[in-house]
Design a protein around this motif. Structure first.
Motif: not given
Length: 326
Positions: A117-122, A141-146, A161-162
């Motif tokens: 499952f991937i959640v991103k903040a652009d 901002s510009a971060s990702q959690l999986s 990542n972020g």
């Protein structure tokens, strides 16, 4: 090498005519180059992921077995070529299986197979998440959690990542682990902030409440509230200091706090937050330093505050902001 090249390697892999050198390139890309993960997700979203889960898992296992087998036999006997209609069918019809496998490899090859499952903040955005265990996460901002679909069965592991602020739900039986490359931040229940952008030389962890263990390579460090650790990704060394931890979550309120930070890194942060391109027209300016809190209010407000203590002014060159020395 560009994305098209690696896509061709994926297709050659399934077609059964990939060479030893190409499988090595593909393997290195899978394990080390996360910049292309956006492409994998885009391809995944375009495809039909409604394949039978049992067949999906069998394909995952077979792909992993074949990839590892080819790597282990490089320089020894020539590995056998895969020539099965199943693989051609998979390449042509089940692209998401391939994509999901690569994404899975980045999270943790020891985990139960499955697409994460991937959640991103652009850039310019933030995201608030509640994980299945009740843990609350705010993504910068510009971060990702999986995290994988077996999250919480044995351990609560997420990949970051972020930057993110975590308020971890207490669970003595299941540790909560934030994985950042070879660094693990391990807790049972607490609140802390992790900053781990790819273009930063350090991973920074600040503990607000509770107790946190940080582990990497052969070293470990136990944090207490108010501790800040910086883990250098190149040297694998940790630096620990005492700080006011609430300063480091000002970003969750729309503000930005910097402590003896270079203008180079500050501009990277502002670029992510406001989704703008910023360039320097000076070799000296990137090494200027700033400490303080910048309230929300837009990029121009942030630059105007920085100009009060830093020797620069800025101009607009089309859609690009250019910083010039006074």
């Amino acid at each position: 090498m560009d994305k098209i090249y690696y896509k061709e390697l994926i297709e050659k892999y399934f077609d059964g005519n990939i060479t030893d050198a190409e499988i090595k390139e593909l393997s290195d890309w899978i394990k080390n180059d996360r910049h292309l993960q956006n492409w994998w997700e885009e391809e995944f979203s375009k495809s039909d992921a409604g394949i039978n889960p049992v067949l999906r898992d069998k394909l995952f296992a077979r792909i992993k077995e074949q990839t590892q087998g080819k790597e282990e036999t490089q320089g020894k006997e020539k590995p056998r070529t895969i020539r099965m209609n199943l693989w051609k069918w998979a390449a042509a019809i089940v692209l998401p299986i391939c994509i999901a496998f690569f994404t899975y490899y980045l999270i943790d090859s020891s985990q139960t197979v499955g697409a994460p499952f991937i959640v991103k903040a652009d850039k310019g955005d933030k995201a608030t998440i509640e994980l299945p265990d009740g843990t609350n996460v705010v993504l910068n901002s510009a971060s990702q959690l999986s995290y994988l679909n077996n999250f919480g069965e044995n351990v609560r592991r997420v990949q970051l990542n972020g930057e993110a602020y975590f308020k971890v739900a207490h669970d003595e039986k299941h540790a909560f682990i934030v994985q950042v490359g070879d660094l693990e931040v391990k807790v049972l229940g607490t609140s802390f902030n992790v900053s781990a952008y790819e273009d930063a030389k350090d991973v920074t962890v600040v503990l607000l409440e509770g107790k946190v263990g940080v582990y990497a390579q052969k070293m470990s460090h136990i944090m207490k509230p108010g501790d800040k650790i910086e883990y250098n990704k190149a040297t694998h060394k940790i630096t620990a200091t005492q700080v006011h931890p609430s300063d480091y979550i000002e970003w969750t309120k729309g503000n930005i706090y910097f402590e003896k930070e270079s203008l180079e890194n500050i501009m990277k942060t502002l670029s992510r937050i406001y989704d703008v391109e910023i360039r320097f027209d000076s070799n000296k300016l990137p090494n200027e330093y700033f400490t303080g809190t910048i309230p929300g209010g837009g990029i121009q407000n942030a630059l105007n505050i920085l100009m009060l203590t830093s020797p620069f002014y800025y101009e607009m060159d089309g859609s690009v902001i250019v910083l010039k020395e006074k």
